[in-house]
Each structure stands twice: as structure tokens, then as C-alpha cells.
Write an enzyme that holds these catalytic residues in place. Structure first.
Site, PDB file in Angstrom:
ATOM      1  N   LYS A 116       0.603  -1.247  -0.060  1.00 56.51           N
ATOM      2  CA  LYS A 116      -0.040   0.100   0.131  1.00 56.51           C
ATOM      3  C   LYS A 116       0.713   1.299   0.077  1.00 56.51           C
ATOM      4  O   LYS A 116       0.539   2.437  -0.802  1.00 56.51           O
ATOM      5  CB  LYS A 116      -0.927   0.078   1.173  1.00 56.51           C
ATOM      6  CG  LYS A 116      -2.048  -1.120   1.022  1.00 56.51           C
ATOM      7  CD  LYS A 116      -3.173  -1.044   2.306  1.00 56.51           C
ATOM      8  CE  LYS A 116      -4.290  -1.986   2.105  1.00 56.51           C
ATOM      9  NZ  LYS A 116      -3.631  -3.267   1.945  1.00 56.51           N
ATOM     10  N   GLY A 165      -9.284  -6.848   4.620  1.00 63.60           N
ATOM     11  CA  GLY A 165      -9.702  -6.471   6.106  1.00 63.60           C
ATOM     12  C   GLY A 165      -8.815  -6.631   7.348  1.00 63.60           C
ATOM     13  O   GLY A 165      -9.368  -6.302   8.355  1.00 63.60           O
ATOM     14  N   HIS A 208     -17.426   3.366  -1.473  1.00 59.20           N
ATOM     15  CA  HIS A 208     -16.304   2.381  -2.021  1.00 59.20           C
ATOM     16  C   HIS A 208     -16.561   2.080  -3.340  1.00 59.20           C
ATOM     17  O   HIS A 208     -17.504   1.291  -3.609  1.00 59.20           O
ATOM     18  CB  HIS A 208     -16.199   1.133  -1.136  1.00 59.20           C
ATOM     19  CG  HIS A 208     -15.027   0.337  -1.182  1.00 59.20           C
ATOM     20  ND1 HIS A 208     -14.201  -0.327  -0.245  1.00 59.20           N
ATOM     21  CD2 HIS A 208     -14.392   0.116  -2.499  1.00 59.20           C
ATOM     22  CE1 HIS A 208     -13.161  -0.921  -0.746  1.00 59.20           C
ATOM     23  NE2 HIS A 208     -13.351  -0.841  -2.069  1.00 59.20           N
ATOM     24  N   LYS A 237     -16.750  -6.845   1.915  1.00 54.66           N
ATOM     25  CA  LYS A 237     -17.784  -6.825   0.933  1.00 54.66           C
ATOM     26  C   LYS A 237     -18.924  -7.742   1.161  1.00 54.66           C
ATOM     27  O   LYS A 237     -18.495  -8.876   1.520  1.00 54.66           O
ATOM     28  CB  LYS A 237     -17.235  -6.550  -0.370  1.00 54.66           C
ATOM     29  CG  LYS A 237     -16.353  -5.435  -0.528  1.00 54.66           C
ATOM     30  CD  LYS A 237     -15.430  -5.694  -1.807  1.00 54.66           C
ATOM     31  CE  LYS A 237     -14.432  -4.515  -2.167  1.00 54.66           C
ATOM     32  NZ  LYS A 237     -13.703  -4.969  -3.354  1.00 54.66           N
ATOM     33  N   GLU A 275      -9.081   0.687  -6.456  1.00 65.07           N
ATOM     34  CA  GLU A 275     -10.185   0.894  -5.546  1.00 65.07           C
ATOM     35  C   GLU A 275     -10.129   2.673  -5.119  1.00 65.07           C
ATOM     36  O   GLU A 275      -8.823   3.049  -4.763  1.00 65.07           O
ATOM     37  CB  GLU A 275     -10.364   0.270  -4.336  1.00 65.07           C
ATOM     38  CG  GLU A 275     -10.130  -1.157  -4.437  1.00 65.07           C
ATOM     39  CD  GLU A 275     -10.777  -2.386  -3.666  1.00 65.07           C
ATOM     40  OE1 GLU A 275     -11.154  -1.861  -2.784  1.00 65.07           O
ATOM     41  OE2 GLU A 275     -10.946  -3.291  -4.011  1.00 65.07           O
ATOM     42  N   GLU A 289      -6.451   1.660  -2.898  1.00 63.65           N
ATOM     43  CA  GLU A 289      -5.521   0.648  -3.017  1.00 63.65           C
ATOM     44  C   GLU A 289      -5.827  -0.069  -4.559  1.00 63.65           C
ATOM     45  O   GLU A 289      -6.831   0.063  -5.059  1.00 63.65           O
ATOM     46  CB  GLU A 289      -5.566  -0.393  -1.953  1.00 63.65           C
ATOM     47  CG  GLU A 289      -7.050  -1.369  -1.839  1.00 63.65           C
ATOM     48  CD  GLU A 289      -7.137  -2.252  -0.888  1.00 63.65           C
ATOM     49  OE1 GLU A 289      -6.241  -2.307   0.042  1.00 63.65           O
ATOM     50  OE2 GLU A 289      -8.050  -3.090  -0.876  1.00 63.65           O
ATOM     51  N   ASN A 291      -6.021  -3.969  -6.359  1.00 65.80           N
ATOM     52  CA  ASN A 291      -6.219  -5.525  -6.114  1.00 65.80           C
ATOM     53  C   ASN A 291      -5.393  -5.917  -7.470  1.00 65.80           C
ATOM     54  O   ASN A 291      -6.228  -5.755  -8.382  1.00 65.80           O
ATOM     55  CB  ASN A 291      -7.563  -5.793  -5.834  1.00 65.80           C
ATOM     56  CG  ASN A 291      -8.210  -5.611  -4.779  1.00 65.80           C
ATOM     57  OD1 ASN A 291      -7.414  -5.916  -3.803  1.00 65.80           O
ATOM     58  ND2 ASN A 291      -9.066  -4.649  -4.386  1.00 65.80           N
ATOM     59  N   ARG A 293      -5.260  -8.736  -9.159  1.00 68.82           N
ATOM     60  CA  ARG A 293      -6.114 -10.028  -9.302  1.00 68.82           C
ATOM     61  C   ARG A 293      -7.417  -9.971  -9.728  1.00 68.82           C
ATOM     62  O   ARG A 293      -8.101  -8.813  -9.672  1.00 68.82           O
ATOM     63  CB  ARG A 293      -5.922 -11.016  -8.040  1.00 68.82           C
ATOM     64  CG  ARG A 293      -6.838  -9.933  -6.825  1.00 68.82           C
ATOM     65  CD  ARG A 293      -6.865 -10.922  -5.557  1.00 68.82           C
ATOM     66  NE  ARG A 293      -7.223 -10.102  -4.307  1.00 68.82           N
ATOM     67  CZ  ARG A 293      -8.310  -9.613  -4.218  1.00 68.82           C
ATOM     68  NH1 ARG A 293      -9.549  -9.969  -5.193  1.00 68.82           N
ATOM     69  NH2 ARG A 293      -8.821  -9.206  -3.035  1.00 68.82           N
ATOM     70  N   VAL A 296     -13.640 -11.211  -6.399  1.00 67.60           N
ATOM     71  CA  VAL A 296     -14.735 -11.850  -6.066  1.00 67.60           C
ATOM     72  C   VAL A 296     -15.998 -11.367  -6.897  1.00 67.60           C
ATOM     73  O   VAL A 296     -16.855 -12.092  -7.477  1.00 67.60           O
ATOM     74  CB  VAL A 296     -15.099 -11.880  -4.594  1.00 67.60           C
ATOM     75  CG1 VAL A 296     -16.480 -12.734  -4.357  1.00 67.60           C
ATOM     76  CG2 VAL A 296     -13.898 -12.639  -3.682  1.00 67.60           C
TER      77      VAL A 296
END
Length: 455
Positions: A116, A165, A208, A237, A275, A289, A291, A293, A296
Site C-alpha cells: 500500500k 480487511g 467504496h 464486502k 479502488e 488501493e 487489487n 488479481r 470476487v
């Protein structure tokens, strides 16, 4: 195209990848722990190989065993899915060294954007807005107190190497800071083997908002629109939708352009998500941040954009250009995803593993999809994440999507274990959610207190 890929994951995402690969004519190899011998992804793959005992550290996180399985089966590439080793740069680097294609970004980019603090520095260079915060790692409470005084309360503590989280604490006053910092640091050390923290001014409540990015090795980077992921419990989430009702045309262009700029700055390849936190009162958004990848919640974007993100991941890793250009991407209707977990919301969401004695998954009609690895007679093991399915719907508009989700959840029937289906049904039917009037504070501060009073 690859002949065979190994899926270094389990559950519904492993099943999702197997199906996408099969539709591309690519063979699949499943890995499994001893607890997952009868799992659906094992039954569906062309080949399957055991990589260790039930404990994740000895199987799905065991890099040596997974790479040995890839070599033994002749896999040309490894798809990590999400969770486990999906954002582990060491694993990506080992794949590179063994001439096995990692289906994701390079280890270098993962280091840059997965940490981060590094990601924040790169976004500042790219001209993407970031929240006021610490300029580097924070290791002691004395440092934390000094930085917090400079940027002002409330603040949020985050694990530098974190995700999911873990290692996050919200702090409103100086009196709360020291115990919160020590707890977050200990949690981060246990979860990631790295207790380094960083501090940001807290934008709360907020929306978000995340933007789906795809990039290839030919310099092409596109976005597939945004998702609103503001309905969260403990920074996890619960429900996602696309597009966000909080964003108009102008702001949508600004936030998606910022995401593309961020990805281009680091020469990003494969699927990723940028994000942001949106302060609705000011209309300003801030990078949170990246992600590195597949997410979900990727199916909601697939519904509104018509782009198969997992297939694009495999094609890009194979060296192909993206199959679509930005001008080809169009957005249609509204999509919503509810995460179905084997847990008991009435008892603080305690996990509920066990044998599924009967199962009925909703179906029928256009625009309804259930991603799951469940089947009747399957025993949900207690060792892994409690998510057992995702229900995703698509409608011509948000109202139709909401009604379709309500209908689907009413039909969803799992016997033998406790799930959060009824909880999700109440949430999707709540007047605030139906009106789109919610932010990151809503679930914890408004909905849950009322829901838990019902008993």
C-alpha cells in the site's frame, strides 16, 4: 494458446476458471488438499493432484508443492484466482523463474501496487488523487501519534502488506490510537508476516467505488466501468452492484480515467481493480488501493459490459492482445451480486461448516447466474473461507435487478448448514438499499443494529 493450466485455488473461483478455460479449449489441472478430495473443482478438472493436508499453509499456500504439481503435470501456466497466493509476488517470481506463466501481473508490478505504501507513492507520481497520510512505513506508536497529529483525526490504520480487511483499525481520538495501533500491527504480523503499518486520514462515511481494469503486454489498458462495494461488514464486502447510483456521467468519466491512468503508469497487464473512496459531500474521490488479481465481484462487471474477464486473463497471459478496445466497450443495464456464506448472522456471523443434505439453486429467466462449488451431499470443510456461492443478477434497470435478486434469494434453499441467504434477502429489500441511499457506514451503523434486534 496454452494446452494446460493449473488452478492454484479451490471453491467457486476454481470452478469458474475451469469453465472459462474449457470454453477456450484449454486443459485444466486442479489442486486440492486432503479436505477437498471430493470438491467440485476436483471433479470438473481434466486432472487433479493433491498438494497437502487440510491446513492452507500446508496445501493452498504451499508454493513448493504447487509448483511441483505444475511441473509434474506439464502445466504451462498457473491461475491463482483470488485469495491464497493470488497477490504473492514471491510466488509470481518463482513461476517466472520456472518458466511457468503466472496468470496475473508481473512480480515487479505486484510489489509496486500490492504494497500500500509503494502504491500510494506511485499514484502520487501518476497524478491520481490520494488521501493525506504517512509517507512511508510506520513501525512504532510514537511515530503513529506524531503523524496522526499532523494529518488530523479521524484516521485509519492499515497493514502495508494487507488485504481482506486484516490489520485495519479506525481511530477517532488520540486516546484510541495506541491500543488500536498495537492490535492492528499484531494482526498484520500474524496474517502477513509483516507488521509494517501506514496511516491515512479517514474518509468516512464514504462510497467504496472500484474500477475494473484490463491490460495486455502490447500496451493496451482499458476499463470496464465501476462497481459500488459500499455495503461492507468489518471491511469485508457483502453486496456489490454496477453501475453505482452515486456517480453521474461526469464523475464516472473522471474516476474511470484516473483508474486507467493509474494502470498505464505501472504498465499493468492482466486483470486488476483500482479502488477509490468517494466523499459524496464534496464529490472528491481518493485512491485507496489496487487489487492485482481477479475480484470476487467480477461477475457484475461481466454482466453490464459483456466481457468475460477470466477468459481475457488467460488470453492476455498467453500473449494475446485484449479482445476489445475501449471504444468497443458498451454498458447495458444494472447488475447486483450477493455473497452467500455458510455462516449464522444471528450469532455474530459464526461459520457454519457441515454436510449439505439438500440443495436448490435459483434459475430460470435471462440475467441470473449462480457461481458455486456446492452440490447436494457435499461437506463444507471448516478450514477455509465461508463463502459458498454468489448470486448475480442483471436487469434492464436497477429496479428490475433488485426484484430479480429478491426472487432468486427466495428460491435459494440449502439444508444441513446455516447460511446468510435470509440476511441478504432482508438487506436487498431494505428501503435504503432499494433507494440506493447507503454508504460504508450503513451496514454496521444502521442495518445490523436493527437486524440483530429482530430476535
Amino acid at each position: 494458446m496454452f494446452n494446460k493450466i493449473l488452478i492454484a485455488n479451490r471453491g467457486e473461483i476454481a470452478v469458474r476458471i475451469i469453465r472459462a478455460a474449457r470454453e477456450l479449449g484449454v486443459g485444466t489441472i486442479a489442486i486440492y488438499s486432503t479436505a477437498d478430495r471430493d470438491a467440485l473443482h476436483v471433479l470438473l478438472a481434466d486432472e487433479a493432484i493433491c498438494v497437502g493436508p487440510a491446513r492452507s499453509t500446508e496445501s493452498y499456500l504451499n508454493m513448493n508443492n504447487i509448483l511441483s504439481a505444475a511441473v509434474a503435470t506439464g502445466a504451462q501456466a498457473i491461475h491463482p484466482g483470488f485469495g491464497f497466493l493470488s497477490e504473492n509476488s514471491k510466488f509470481a517470481r518463482l513461476c517466472e523463474e520456472m518458466n511457468i506463466k503466472f496468470i496475473g501481473p508481473s512480480a515487479k508490478v505486484m510489489d509496486m501496487m500490492g504494497d500500500k505504501i509503494n502504491a500510494r507513492a506511485e499514484m502520487i507520481k501518476a497524478g491520481v488523487p490520494v488521501t493525506p497520510g504517512s509517507e512511508g512505513e510506520v513501525h512504532t506508536t510514537d511515530e503513529a501519534v506524531k503523524i496522526a497529529e499532523e494529518i488530523g483525526y479521524p484516521i485509519i490504520l492499515k497493514a502495508s502488506a494487507g488485504g481482506g480487511g486484516k490489520g485495519i483499525r479506525k481511530v477517532n481520538t488520540v486516546e484510541e490510537l495506541v491500543p488500536a495501533f498495537e492490535a492492528a500491527q499484531a494482526e498484520a504480523q500474524a496474517a502477513f508476516g509483516n507488521g509494517a503499518m501506514f496511516i491515512e486520514r479517514m474518509i468516512f462515511p464514504a462510497r467504496h467505488i472500484e474500477v475494473q481494469i484490463l491490460g495486455d503486454s502490447h500496451g493496451n489498458v482499458i476499463h470496464l466501468g465501476e462497481r459500488d462495494c459500499s455495503l461492507q461488514r468489518n471491511n469485508q464486502k457483502v453486496l456489490e452492484e454496477s453501475p453505482s447510483v452515486a456517480i453521474g456521467h461526469t464523475l464516472r468519466n473522471e474516476i474511470t480515467s484516473a483508474a486507467v491512468k493509474a494502470a498505464q503508469h505501472v504498465s499493468y497487464e492482466n486483470a486488476g481493480t483500482i479502488e477509490f473512496l468517494l466523499d459524496e459531500s464534496s464529490g472528491k474521490f481518493y485512491f485507496m488501493e489496487m487489487n492485482t488479481r481477479v475480484q470476487v465481484e467480477h461477475p457484475v462487471t461481466e454482466f453490464v459490459s459483456g466481457v468475460d474477464i477470466v477468459k481475457e486473463q488467460i488470453r492476455v497471459a498467453n500473449g494475446n492482445e485484449l479482445s476489445v478496445k475501449q471504444e468497443d466497450v458498451t454498458f447495458s443495464g444494472h447488475a447486483i451480486e450477493c455473497r452467500i456464506n455458510a455462516e449464522n448472522p444471528k450469532f455474530n456471523f459464526a461459520p457454519s461448516p457441515g454436510k449439505i443434505t439438500n440443495l436448490f439453486l435459483p434459475g430460470g429467466g435471462v440475467g441470473l447466474r449462480v457461481d458455486s462449488a456446492m452440490y447436494s451431499g457435499y461437506t463444507i470443510p471448516p478450514y477455509y473461507d465461508s463463502m459458498i456461492a454468489k448470486v448475480i443478477v442483471h436487469g434492464e434497470n436497477r429496479f428490475e435487478a433488485l426484484m430479480k435478486m429478491q426472487r432468486a434469494l427466495l428460491e435459494f434453499d440449502v439444508e444441513g448448514v446455516t447460511t446468510n441467504v435470509d440476511f441478504q434477502l432482508e438487506l436487498i429489500s431494505d428501503p435504503h438499499v432499494v433507494a440506493g441511499d447507503y454508504d460504508t457506514s450503513f451496514l454496521g451503523n444502521v442495518f445490523l443494529p436493527e437486524y440483530q434486534k429482530e430476535d
